[in-house]
Write a protein that holds these residues in place. Structure first.
Motif, PDB file in Angstrom:
ATOM      1  N   ALA A  34       0.875  -1.179   0.000  1.00 46.01           N
ATOM      2  CA  ALA A  34       0.000   0.000   0.000  1.00 46.01           C
ATOM      3  C   ALA A  34       0.906   1.221   0.000  1.00 46.01           C
ATOM      4  CB  ALA A  34      -0.913  -0.008   1.213  1.00 46.01           C
ATOM      5  N   PHE A  87      -6.215  -2.326   6.363  1.00 45.04           N
ATOM      6  CA  PHE A  87      -7.142  -1.394   5.730  1.00 45.04           C
ATOM      7  C   PHE A  87      -8.522  -2.028   5.643  1.00 45.04           C
ATOM      8  CE2 PHE A  87      -2.932  -0.522   4.090  1.00 45.04           C
ATOM      9  CZ  PHE A  87      -2.850   0.864   4.077  1.00 45.04           C
ATOM     10  N   VAL A  98     -11.414  -2.327   3.201  1.00 44.62           N
ATOM     11  CA  VAL A  98     -11.554  -2.145   1.758  1.00 44.62           C
ATOM     12  C   VAL A  98     -12.925  -2.668   1.325  1.00 44.62           C
ATOM     13  CG1 VAL A  98     -10.543  -2.597  -0.500  1.00 44.62           C
ATOM     14  CG2 VAL A  98      -9.066  -2.466   1.517  1.00 44.62           C
ATOM     15  N   ASP A  99     -13.729  -1.795   0.772  1.00 39.39           N
ATOM     16  CA  ASP A  99     -15.065  -2.158   0.309  1.00 39.39           C
ATOM     17  C   ASP A  99     -14.999  -2.870  -1.037  1.00 39.39           C
ATOM     18  OD1 ASP A  99     -16.131  -0.941   2.538  1.00 39.39           O
ATOM     19  OD2 ASP A  99     -16.549   0.952   1.517  1.00 39.39           O
ATOM     20  N   LEU A 135     -15.135  -0.918  -4.524  1.00 34.81           N
ATOM     21  CA  LEU A 135     -14.084  -0.023  -4.991  1.00 34.81           C
ATOM     22  C   LEU A 135     -13.481  -0.511  -6.308  1.00 34.81           C
ATOM     23  CD1 LEU A 135     -12.165   0.803  -1.671  1.00 34.81           C
ATOM     24  CD2 LEU A 135     -13.665   2.312  -2.984  1.00 34.81           C
ATOM     25  N   TYR A 140     -10.861  -3.706  -7.022  1.00 34.21           N
ATOM     26  CA  TYR A 140     -11.098  -4.828  -6.099  1.00 34.21           C
ATOM     27  C   TYR A 140     -11.760  -5.940  -6.914  1.00 34.21           C
ATOM     28  CZ  TYR A 140     -13.062  -7.170  -1.880  1.00 34.21           C
ATOM     29  OH  TYR A 140     -13.407  -8.059  -0.876  1.00 34.21           O
ATOM     30  N   PHE A 194      -6.152  -7.086  -5.799  1.00 38.72           N
ATOM     31  CA  PHE A 194      -6.250  -5.631  -5.651  1.00 38.72           C
ATOM     32  C   PHE A 194      -5.305  -4.980  -6.661  1.00 38.72           C
ATOM     33  CE2 PHE A 194      -7.086  -7.741  -1.652  1.00 38.72           C
ATOM     34  CZ  PHE A 194      -8.320  -7.211  -1.293  1.00 38.72           C
ATOM     35  N   VAL A 217      -6.091  -0.242  -6.125  1.00 40.46           N
ATOM     36  CA  VAL A 217      -7.291   0.089  -5.350  1.00 40.46           C
ATOM     37  C   VAL A 217      -6.963   1.295  -4.466  1.00 40.46           C
ATOM     38  CG1 VAL A 217      -8.949  -0.685  -3.617  1.00 40.46           C
ATOM     39  CG2 VAL A 217      -8.103  -2.286  -5.352  1.00 40.46           C
ATOM     40  N   VAL A 265      -7.710   3.744  -1.528  1.00 40.72           N
ATOM     41  CA  VAL A 265      -8.468   3.912  -0.288  1.00 40.72           C
ATOM     42  C   VAL A 265      -7.997   5.193   0.379  1.00 40.72           C
ATOM     43  CG1 VAL A 265      -8.875   1.444   0.094  1.00 40.72           C
ATOM     44  CG2 VAL A 265      -6.815   2.502   1.026  1.00 40.72           C
ATOM     45  N   ALA A 311      -9.481   4.756   5.723  1.00 36.05           N
ATOM     46  CA  ALA A 311      -9.632   3.303   5.643  1.00 36.05           C
ATOM     47  C   ALA A 311      -8.594   2.564   6.484  1.00 36.05           C
ATOM     48  CB  ALA A 311      -9.536   2.843   4.192  1.00 36.05           C
TER      49      ALA A 311
END
Length: 382
Positions: free
Chosen positions: A143, A187, A189-190, A193, A196, A217, A220, A222, A226
């Motif tokens: 990330a 995180f 993470v929906d 998104l 994803y 991912f 993605v 965020v 998040a």
């Protein structure tokens, strides 16, 4: 020490037993054969409070203490013959809901916990990777800071509930120089998104009604909101969630062992060989005696660990001991029940062979038996 359940715990256990036996056991064999996850059963469990057991009422949960949570899960394991459904609920609750409750900001708690508790949202924990299962130090998902947030790139595998999850607790490297301790961040993470992606869904030996798969991912994005538990706090959060999982998920296996024990006792009293019930044969009776011993010892270990979640500084040791003992006892119990049932235990129309398939994974998930022995050895200074 008082080993008796209090009145509230007795009522809770009875309610969950009756609910599970009445509502969750229809067509279990068919669901297992077809590997079907039923969202409506998930909703029914949520209405009983099972998807948010320790979460405070202010966020939509029943607000149980940690020991009562284990007692509830024990009852669920006893009453529900669908071990895959039980496993999915526990993976959602202990590896996702509990960390949000314990480490989330007020905004995160208010955003996610009500839906996670009432069954409208399902959560998944995304930690394992194709090249890093038990070796979390080898994590490759990263990330990287980007604008007012992070871009997440990587692949997670063996994600329980992954194919059906609405939100994932995703662990990623944010500072490789700091390594696992300080360099990993979690995180929220929906699923909606961009980037994803739910990749392949796996078929597996047991727990077939609990969907498991791969999450990918790709850039993605965020926001910083998040981040769960602070940047660099992923290892602490994961360790805490594993304590809860090892202490409480394995309570469900005690219920399973107790149910199988009772099934074996009933069978041996009616099955006759050489002119008498096979329960009178010492070789059979001794197997059942061992099952009883394992159930009683396992319950004491798990309840001690669950009690310690809110009280003990050595809960990680207690959780590792209980997880190791329960998982290995569960496998032994299921194999012994097959032996007691003989040829009938080998047939799919009985619960017994499915119980064996479901049990094997308990020595792998939540940290393998070898990992638990490493943890125990570490606490002993070895």
């Amino acid at each position: 020490m008082d080993f008796a359940l209090n009145e509230e715990q007795r009522i809770l256990r009875g309610q969950i037993l009756r609910f599970a036996q009445d509502k969750l056991n229809k067509d279990v064999r068919q669901r297992d054969r077809d590997q079907v996850f039923q969202r409506e059963l998930w909703g029914a469990c949520a209405q009983m409070g099972l998807t948010g057991l320790p979460v405070p009422q202010a966020y939509g949960g029943p607000g149980l203490d940690s020991l009562s949570t284990a007692i509830a899960i024990d009852a669920l394991g006893y009453g529900c013959e669908d071990s895959g459904l039980v496993f999915s609920i526990c993976a959602h609750l202990l590896a996702c809901v509990v960390p949000i409750w314990k480490f989330g900001t007020e905004e995160q708690k208010n955003r996610y916990l009500p839906g996670l508790c009432d069954g409208t949202l399902i959560a998944a924990n995304a930690m394992s990777e194709p090249e890093s299962g038990s070796d979390a130090f080898a994590m490759q998902t990263r990330a990287e800071p980007h604008g007012d947030g992070f871009l997440i790139n990587g692949t997670k595998t063996f994600v329980s509930n992954g194919p059906v999850a609405d939100v994932a607790v995703v662990f990623a490297v944010t500072d490789r120089a700091k390594g696992y301790f300080g360099g990993i961040t979690s995180f929220l993470v929906d699923r909606a998104l961009p980037g994803y992606r739910v990749a392949q869904k796996f078929e597996k030996m047991g727990l077939r009604t609990s969907p498991i798969g791969e999450l990918v991912f790709e850039d993605v994005f965020v926001s910083k909101d998040a981040v769960l538990g602070g940047v660099g706090g992923g290892s602490r959060l994961f360790a805490h969630s594993m304590d809860w999982e090892r202490a409480c998920l394995f309570a469900s296996h005690i219920g399973t062992m107790e149910r199988l024990l009772e099934k074996a006792v009933a069978y041996t009293r009616t099955r006759r060989q050489s002119g008498q019930a096979i329960s009178k044969h010492q070789a059979v009776a001794h197997k059942i005696a061992d099952m009883k011993m394992q159930v009683e010892a396992a319950r004491l270990l798990v309840y001690k660990a669950a009690w310690g979640l809110e009280r003990s500084q050595s809960v990680s040791l207690d959780a590792a001991v209980s997880k190791l003992f329960v998982s290995e006892s569960l496998v032994r119990t299921t194999l012994d029940v097959v032996q007691v049932f003989g040829g009938y235990g080998f047939l799919s129309e009985f619960e017994v062979e499915r119980a064996v398939r479901d049990a094997i994974g308990s020595k792998l998930y939540s940290g393998t038996s070898e990992i638990q022995r490493n943890i125990i050895a570490g606490w002993l200074g070895l």
